[in-house]
Design an enzyme around this catalytic site. Structure first.
Site, PDB file in Angstrom:
ATOM      1  N   CYS A  24     -22.388 -20.545  20.227  1.00  0.00           N
ATOM      2  CA  CYS A  24     -22.711 -19.100  19.762  1.00  0.00           C
ATOM      3  C   CYS A  24     -24.178 -18.658  20.274  1.00  0.00           C
ATOM      4  O   CYS A  24     -24.248 -18.323  21.469  1.00  0.00           O
ATOM      5  CB  CYS A  24     -22.533 -19.116  18.268  1.00  0.00           C
ATOM      6  SG  CYS A  24     -22.489 -17.524  17.599  1.00  0.00           S
ATOM      7  N   HIS A  33     -17.352 -22.528  17.123  1.00  0.00           N
ATOM      8  CA  HIS A  33     -18.260 -23.367  16.349  1.00  0.00           C
ATOM      9  C   HIS A  33     -17.545 -24.659  16.200  1.00  0.00           C
ATOM     10  O   HIS A  33     -17.163 -24.775  15.093  1.00  0.00           O
ATOM     11  CB  HIS A  33     -18.913 -22.730  15.027  1.00  0.00           C
ATOM     12  CG  HIS A  33     -19.884 -21.671  15.292  1.00  0.00           C
ATOM     13  ND1 HIS A  33     -21.144 -22.052  15.133  1.00  0.00           N
ATOM     14  CD2 HIS A  33     -19.734 -20.285  15.568  1.00  0.00           C
ATOM     15  CE1 HIS A  33     -21.612 -20.629  15.215  1.00  0.00           C
ATOM     16  NE2 HIS A  33     -20.781 -19.624  15.578  1.00  0.00           N
ATOM     17  N   GLU A  51     -19.381 -27.538  15.395  1.00  0.00           N
ATOM     18  CA  GLU A  51     -19.947 -28.094  14.344  1.00  0.00           C
ATOM     19  C   GLU A  51     -19.733 -27.751  12.924  1.00  0.00           C
ATOM     20  O   GLU A  51     -20.087 -28.517  12.172  1.00  0.00           O
ATOM     21  CB  GLU A  51     -21.312 -28.109  14.538  1.00  0.00           C
ATOM     22  CG  GLU A  51     -22.082 -26.676  13.995  1.00  0.00           C
ATOM     23  CD  GLU A  51     -21.827 -25.247  14.842  1.00  0.00           C
ATOM     24  OE1 GLU A  51     -20.693 -25.256  15.455  1.00  0.00           O
ATOM     25  OE2 GLU A  51     -22.404 -24.473  14.529  1.00  0.00           O
TER      26      GLU A  51
END
Lengths: 90, 223
Positions: free
Chosen positions: B85, B194, B196
């Site tokens: 991002c 994302h 994570e």
């Protein structure tokens, strides 16, 4: 004090969603004659003393290095300003 | 193995990135934007967020942070780097990856579970995927539209450097539906979605983020 004015615009082939949003609002206010809007950025850099050729050269370098991204933007103008339109007090 | 996670002023997902690193058994090391010191890490994650308030352009000011003076040559020398991002935006502003990210074409902030196709499963960060595999991870941003000139896009496609492509509808107007790319060597990968946030059951749509981190772990350990 001297001022350098730098104008940066998105390259013509890059989509400008902000400009499109403004373009969509204009007809609602009765401004029917404008067919497109492109939105850009203006930077006003202040120096002590006069805007010399060296100052302008440094401003051009700053414009290329930080103030614009050459992938999506063009620096369309770097120029000394007479100060009338750049005084933060106005 | 040590994976550094950089914190810039305005970084948002550095904690989750560190958590994902620990989830695969690696050590997470905090790296500070103001220190030109990578602390001997084996890989680096540039996390999501709004570094320097996204002022000027997303990632434009972060790109000149002292930590980047150390990171840019290290990445060019082969250090694995993942930009997520805002981290992807920083990589593009740094010219470690080509192209740029602009405001979503529909002008709204996206926050969705996003399907992606893994197009290249041979990069440092994607080797634990299968090419063509479809995954679902979180996408959340306002300026996720990937743009580049036609020549660059053709080059990315031709060299297999389109690593992820959006599946289904294009969520943000990215040219050719590109969600993530890599450098030629494949050690630097950037993407808007994302991984994570998708490493634990019960949080997010999947655990499809885990292979990003197991991939780099395997590559570094076997190197």
């Amino acid at each position: 004090m001297g001022h350098v004015v730098i104008d940066v615009m998105l390259k013509p082939e890059i989509l400008d969603p902000q400009g499109q949003a403004v373009n969509g609002a204009l007809p609602r206010l009765g401004f029917e004659q404008f067919t497109d809007v492109r939105q850009g950025k203006r930077f006003v850099l202040t120096v002590d003393g006069e805007v010399t050729d060296e100052v302008l050269a440094a401003a051009r370098e700053a414009a290329d290095k930080l103030l614009s991204n050459p992938v999506i933007e063009d620096v369309v103008s770097v120029r000394a300003s007479d100060g009338e339109t750049t005084d933060p007090g106005q | 193995m040590k994976v550094g996670v950089v914190t810039f002023p305005g970084s948002l997902d550095d904690r989750d990135a560190a958590r994902a690193v620990r989830a695969v058994g690696a050590e997470a090391v905090s790296l500070w934007h103001g220190d030109a010191d990578l602390k001997g890490v084996d890989a680096v994650v540039l996390p999501g967020g709004f570094s320097y308030g996204d002022y000027l352009r997303c990632g434009a000011i972060a790109r000149f942070a002292p930590v980047m003076d150390a990171l840019i040559p290290a990445a060019q020398g082969g250090l694995p780097v993942l930009g997520i991002c805002n981290g992807f935006q920083v990589l593009c502003e740094s010219h470690l990856l080509p192209g740029a990210l602009i405001r979503n074409d529909h002008r709204k902030f996206n926050c969705v579970d996003q399907r992606l196709v893994v197009e290249n499963a041979s990069t440092t960060w994607t080797s634990d995927f299968e090419a063509g595999q479809e995954i679902t991870i979180v996408l959340k941003n306002g300026e996720g539209g990937f743009v580049a000139d036609e020549r660059t896009l053709d080059e990315l496609e031709g060299e297999g450097r389109v690593v992820f492509r959006y599946a289904g509808d294009n969520p943000n107007g990215s040219y050719r539906g590109i969600a993530g790319i890599s450098n030629e060597r494949g050690n630097i990968v950037g993407l808007m979605p994302h991984p994570e946030h998708c490493v634990e059951e019960g949080y997010g749509p999947s655990t499809d983020g885990l292979p990003f981190f197991t991939s780099v772990l395997r590559q570094v350990v076997s190197a």
